[in-house]
Design a protein around this motif. Structure first.
Motif, PDB file in Angstrom:
ATOM      1  N   ALA A   1      65.760  78.818  76.051  1.00  0.00           N
ATOM      2  CA  ALA A   1      64.099  79.278  75.726  1.00  0.00           C
ATOM      3  C   ALA A   1      63.629  79.380  74.406  1.00  0.00           C
ATOM      4  O   ALA A   1      62.514  79.199  74.065  1.00  0.00           O
ATOM      5  CB  ALA A   1      63.871  80.493  76.526  1.00  0.00           C
ATOM      6  N   THR A   2      64.609  79.693  73.452  1.00  0.00           N
ATOM      7  CA  THR A   2      64.090  80.115  72.206  1.00  0.00           C
ATOM      8  C   THR A   2      64.808  79.401  71.091  1.00  0.00           C
ATOM      9  O   THR A   2      64.795  79.592  69.842  1.00  0.00           O
ATOM     10  CB  THR A   2      64.629  81.628  71.862  1.00  0.00           C
ATOM     11  OG1 THR A   2      65.867  81.666  72.060  1.00  0.00           O
ATOM     12  CG2 THR A   2      63.679  82.518  72.755  1.00  0.00           C
ATOM     13  N   SER A   3      65.447  78.352  71.403  1.00  0.00           N
ATOM     14  CA  SER A   3      66.467  77.323  70.392  1.00  0.00           C
ATOM     15  C   SER A   3      66.526  76.066  71.119  1.00  0.00           C
ATOM     16  O   SER A   3      66.390  75.879  72.178  1.00  0.00           O
ATOM     17  CB  SER A   3      67.797  78.370  70.124  1.00  0.00           C
ATOM     18  OG  SER A   3      68.509  77.920  71.427  1.00  0.00           O
ATOM     19  N   VAL A   4      66.683  75.252  69.808  1.00  0.00           N
ATOM     20  CA  VAL A   4      66.852  73.761  70.176  1.00  0.00           C
ATOM     21  C   VAL A   4      68.320  73.468  69.297  1.00  0.00           C
ATOM     22  O   VAL A   4      68.136  73.576  67.970  1.00  0.00           O
ATOM     23  CB  VAL A   4      65.912  72.941  69.772  1.00  0.00           C
ATOM     24  CG1 VAL A   4      66.229  71.394  69.750  1.00  0.00           C
ATOM     25  CG2 VAL A   4      64.720  73.095  70.978  1.00  0.00           C
ATOM     26  N   SER A   5      69.295  72.767  69.982  1.00  0.00           N
ATOM     27  CA  SER A   5      70.256  72.280  68.834  1.00  0.00           C
ATOM     28  C   SER A   5      70.204  70.572  68.760  1.00  0.00           C
ATOM     29  O   SER A   5      69.770  69.953  69.578  1.00  0.00           O
ATOM     30  CB  SER A   5      71.619  72.256  69.751  1.00  0.00           C
ATOM     31  OG  SER A   5      71.891  73.799  69.730  1.00  0.00           O
ATOM     32  N   LEU A   6      70.346  70.302  67.418  1.00  0.00           N
ATOM     33  CA  LEU A   6      70.215  68.898  66.969  1.00  0.00           C
ATOM     34  C   LEU A   6      71.485  68.229  66.475  1.00  0.00           C
ATOM     35  O   LEU A   6      72.256  69.228  65.898  1.00  0.00           O
ATOM     36  CB  LEU A   6      68.997  68.752  66.320  1.00  0.00           C
ATOM     37  CG  LEU A   6      67.739  69.448  66.683  1.00  0.00           C
ATOM     38  CD1 LEU A   6      66.763  69.564  65.274  1.00  0.00           C
ATOM     39  CD2 LEU A   6      67.080  68.538  67.571  1.00  0.00           C
ATOM     40  N   ALA A   7      71.859  67.017  66.461  1.00  0.00           N
ATOM     41  CA  ALA A   7      72.850  66.628  65.774  1.00  0.00           C
ATOM     42  C   ALA A   7      72.240  65.138  65.075  1.00  0.00           C
ATOM     43  O   ALA A   7      71.217  64.475  65.833  1.00  0.00           O
ATOM     44  CB  ALA A   7      73.902  66.408  66.659  1.00  0.00           C
TER      45      ALA A   7
END
Length: 791
Positions: free
Chosen positions: A577-583
């Motif tokens: 709900a409060t974060s997005v993980s990227l690569a």
């Protein structure tokens, strides 16, 4: 009106001033003055962090335009304001509209809220990028209406410090805090000490750092007696803390801004940090204070085994003190040549007094039109928004011996807005034609000015060489010998090579003077030349029959390298709900990739060295678009990667207890009740042993409908399964209690996360209490997290 750090304290320095820059010679060395070894404040740059701005709609409990307006319930405007400088708003994800006129470029005049986690994250990212080691979080009387907001800010600062690898500590300001003697102890015990469990909490000599600012000041806002102040200092020391005193400028003499009779209080601190804001606005004034105040201050501290952390300041922008960086650099230079154990920068975000180093409006184009607020180019010299952060970075490097001691400001006013130039030789592989005993080639790149390379004696010529790891457009070298050595001239030349085999001459042989009066350093400029291997060849030394180098720094020209390739394959690997993980896939660059910056809407929201990142502080059920750029070691930035668009998950149920005030029946050692609401699953409350019943409770701030509690123990497998017998009680006034959940034994099992969730009929309550009467795993009540939800 009581004087505070929000009010400039004007004083006139009596006596003569130093007449000329050549007279600015070193007086003490860092090694001679050291009372403590390097830690999180000794040998470091600390910055004062207010974190006290809020705006309507940001969710801050205090409400309104806190610290932006005189009347915080009216929008800030030129006639309703508390600020004298305007922030550069380009990197904040959210700005709040004001009643100021539009900016000079026609855009609306917006301001940031410190209560937005993204704001705090942005500030701590800047601290990371510009070498600010430690943040001193300002904490005024938390028992008034500021308390809940101050508590929440402590949690936000902790999160940002952990994320960006910075340290922080609590700095109590006792101004106007009439019940300070008892309430400061209560606040530390029940609230702030819980934050020392964080790996980001500053420690010195193995002890958590706490500062008390304001003892001994000669004004009505701090009328405390020496006995009351000494009691607080001794109590904090007894809690195992390393205690800093933010003290008056004239603390040692007990005159002017200092009350007499406080010598025992001042000497009870582990470190002293005398105040300087408002004391002078001229270079001559800084020099006068150096000679007549700082030098004897340090001598007194050395005599009493106290660390010395003088205040340094960029100058009041609104009063024209800054002189496009010369004022700040003179202050940094004076304190480094003095031998200060650490430096305290006042302040990071003090837009109210105009002495902020945070990114600031560059020109009238980004400042409200007709407001009378000065931008950074106020004296006719263009300065980039990050200029004073870049000066801070260079000042920190000079403090740590990574930059030659120099009275000449090395930081240009405009440098593309990027971080400062990098010493390409730091920590790189080094070799030499010979060495004398333990004085090896690597000593010249280890950042320790007291270690050095020395060649075989009586055997000139000799050479020393470093491998920069990649080709760079080399433009200058900074050479040094240990600062305590007598003057000498070494005859030397500089060569460069791409392959390490064929060398060309960059600087012909010449006598280079190393003089203690200029820090025993020398700069050798060379024509910009591409090289990977840099060699210094020495053919003579007037003081010793060998080549000697304690430090070799190599710098490249900026803006001349080819930018990195764009990172590729940007994908979303996770979301909450409060974060997005990227690569993404790595970029390539001849100079080497220094880091990657994740950008959202033009603002940098994460900076990492690897090829993945998690962006936090986002809003639930909201769509965001991200790109990534690479930055190389010369500061060149790549084109952006492909863009990805992602929507965060819906909001999780709100934990009404997070960061709220707590109380308890008792606790053992450092396991206080504040640990149950700090969001850290590894810290916990533990009651006195063998003394059931015991209880812990949280104050939600107002009567609220509650219907569920979640109780957790640390998730570590080291906590074996146990059954605790407890009940849950609720109250609207803290006096009359009703049973929400009846007493029963409940299993906490590591196999299921060591947590228990209990649902009950919706009930209004301001206070929620958990009362323990048994525990099969330990003879005490134990709780790591208490989450309270509406249902």
């Amino acid at each position: 009106m009581a004087l505070t750090r929000r009010t400039l304290i004007r004083s006139v320095a009596a006596g003569s001033v130093l007449a000329a820059l050549p007279d600015l010679a070193p007086t003490l060395t860092r090694a001679a003055a050291a009372a403590s070894p390097p830690g999180d404040v000794v040998g470091k740059i600390s910055v004062g962090y207010q974190g006290w701005f809020s705006c309507p709609g940001d969710g801050a409990p205090i409400g309104g335009w806190w610290h932006w307006s005189r009347d915080r319930f009216q929008s800030p405007s030129p006639t309703n304001t508390t600020i004298v400088s305007w922030p550069d708003m380009r990197e904040y994800a959210r700005g709040y509209p004001t009643a100021y006129p539009n900016l000079g470029n026609g855009q609306p005049a917006t301001l940031f809220s410190s209560y937005d986690q993204q704001t705090v994250d942005t500030h701590f990212r800047w601290m990371q990028e510009y070498g600010c080691d430690t943040a001193a979080l300002q904490r005024f009387n938390p028992f008034g209406d500021e308390g809940p907001t101050r508590d929440a800010m402590a949690a936000k600062v902790r999160s940002a410090a952990e994320r960006y690898g910075r340290k922080f500590y609590v700095m109590y300001d006792v101004t106007g805090w009439t019940a300070m003697q008892s309430q400061l102890k209560e606040d530390w015990t029940t609230r702030m000490s819980a934050h020392t469990a964080s790996p980001a909490y500053a420690r010195q000599n193995g002890k958590p750092v706490v500062c008390v600012w304001g003892f001994g000041f000669n004004d009505d806002g701090r009328p405390f007696t020496p006995a009351a102040c000494l009691d607080v200092v001794q109590w904090l020391r007894a809690q195992g803390c390393y205690v800093i005193g933010g003290v008056p400028t004239y603390w040692r003499q007990g005159i002017n801004d200092s009350r007499p009779g406080f010598a025992d209080v001042y000497h009870a601190f582990h470190m002293l940090s005398p105040w300087m804001v408002g004391r002078t606005g001229t270079l001559d004034g800084l020099d006068w204070f150096h000679t007549n105040v700082n030098v004897p201050d340090l001598a007194d501290c050395v005599a009493h085994g106290i660390d010395y952390q003088p205040c340094v300041m960029p100058g009041d922008l609104s009063a024209g003190h800054r002189r496009h960086g010369d004022f700040y650099w003179r202050h940094l230079y004076n304190m480094v040549r003095l031998g200060a154990q650490g430096l305290y920068v006042s302040m990071f975000d003090e837009f109210n007094e105009g002495n902020q180093i945070a990114k600031t409006s560059e020109t009238a184009a980004t400042t409200p039109a007709g407001s009378g607020i000065r931008a950074l180019d106020e004296d006719g010299t263009a300065c980039s928004a990050d200029y004073y952060l870049r000066i801070t970075a260079d000042g920190g490097r000079m403090l740590k011996g990574q930059l030659a001691l120099t009275a000449v400001r090395p930081t240009p006013p405009v440098a593309g807005g990027g971080p400062p130039a990098t010493n390409l030789a730091a920590g790189r592989p080094a070799s030499a034609s010979s060495q004398n005993g333990p004085f090896v080639a690597g000593n010249a790149v280890d950042a320790d000015r007291s270690s050095y390379w020395e060649s075989a004696n009586n055997a000139f010529p000799q050479w020393w060489q470093v491998d920069l790891g990649a080709n760079h457009p080399v433009t200058r070298l900074v050479l040094a010998v240990p600062s305590g050595w007598e003057a000498r001239t070494q005859t030397l030349s500089v060569q460069g090579s791409i392959d390490g085999a064929t060398f060309t001459t960059l600087a012909p042989a010449a006598g280079v003077r190393f003089d203690p009066a200029s820090g025993n350093t020398a700069t050798v400029a060379v024509p910009t030349t591409t090289a990977r291997h840099v060699r210094v060849t020495v053919t003579g030394n007037t003081a010793w029959p060998a080549a000697q180098l304690a430090q070799v720094e190599v710098y490249a020209a900026t803006g001349t390298s080819v930018p990195p390739t764009a990172p590729g394959g940007l994908t979303v690997t996770g979301r909450t709900a409060t974060s997005v993980s990227l690569a993404w896939t790595a970029a390539t660059d001849a100079d080497g990739v220094a880091d990657y910056q994740v950008r959202q809407g033009g603002a940098t929201v994460a900076s990492v060295s690897g090829t993945s990142a998690t962006v936090t502080g986002l809003s639930a059920a909201t769509t965001y678009t991200f790109t990534v750029v690479a930055r190389d070691t010369t500061g060149a930035v790549s084109a952006p990667s492909n863009a990805v668009t992602v929507t965060t998950d819906p909001a999780a149920p709100t934990d009404l207890a997070r960061g709220r005030p707590t109380t308890e029946s008792s606790h053992t050692q450092s396991y206080g009740s504040g640990n149950v609401v700090d969001g850290n699953p590894d810290t916990y409350w533990e009651s006195a042993n063998n003394a059931f019943p015991q209880w812990v409770q949280v104050d939600l701030g107002a009567a609220t409908t509650v219907g569920r509690v979640v109780l957790r123990l640390p998730p570590s497998a080291a906590w074996q399964a146990r059954t605790q017998t407890f009940s849950v009680l609720g109250s609207t006034d803290g006096g009359t209690w009703s049973t929400l959940v009846a007493s029963a034994g409940r299993l906490f099992d590591p196999a299921t996360g060591n947590q228990v969730s209990l649902t009950f009929p919706a009930t209004p309550a301001r206070y929620v209490q958990v009362r323990f009467t048994g525990n099969t795993g330990w003879p005490a009540g134990q709780l790591a997290q208490l989450s309270v939800h509406s249902g």
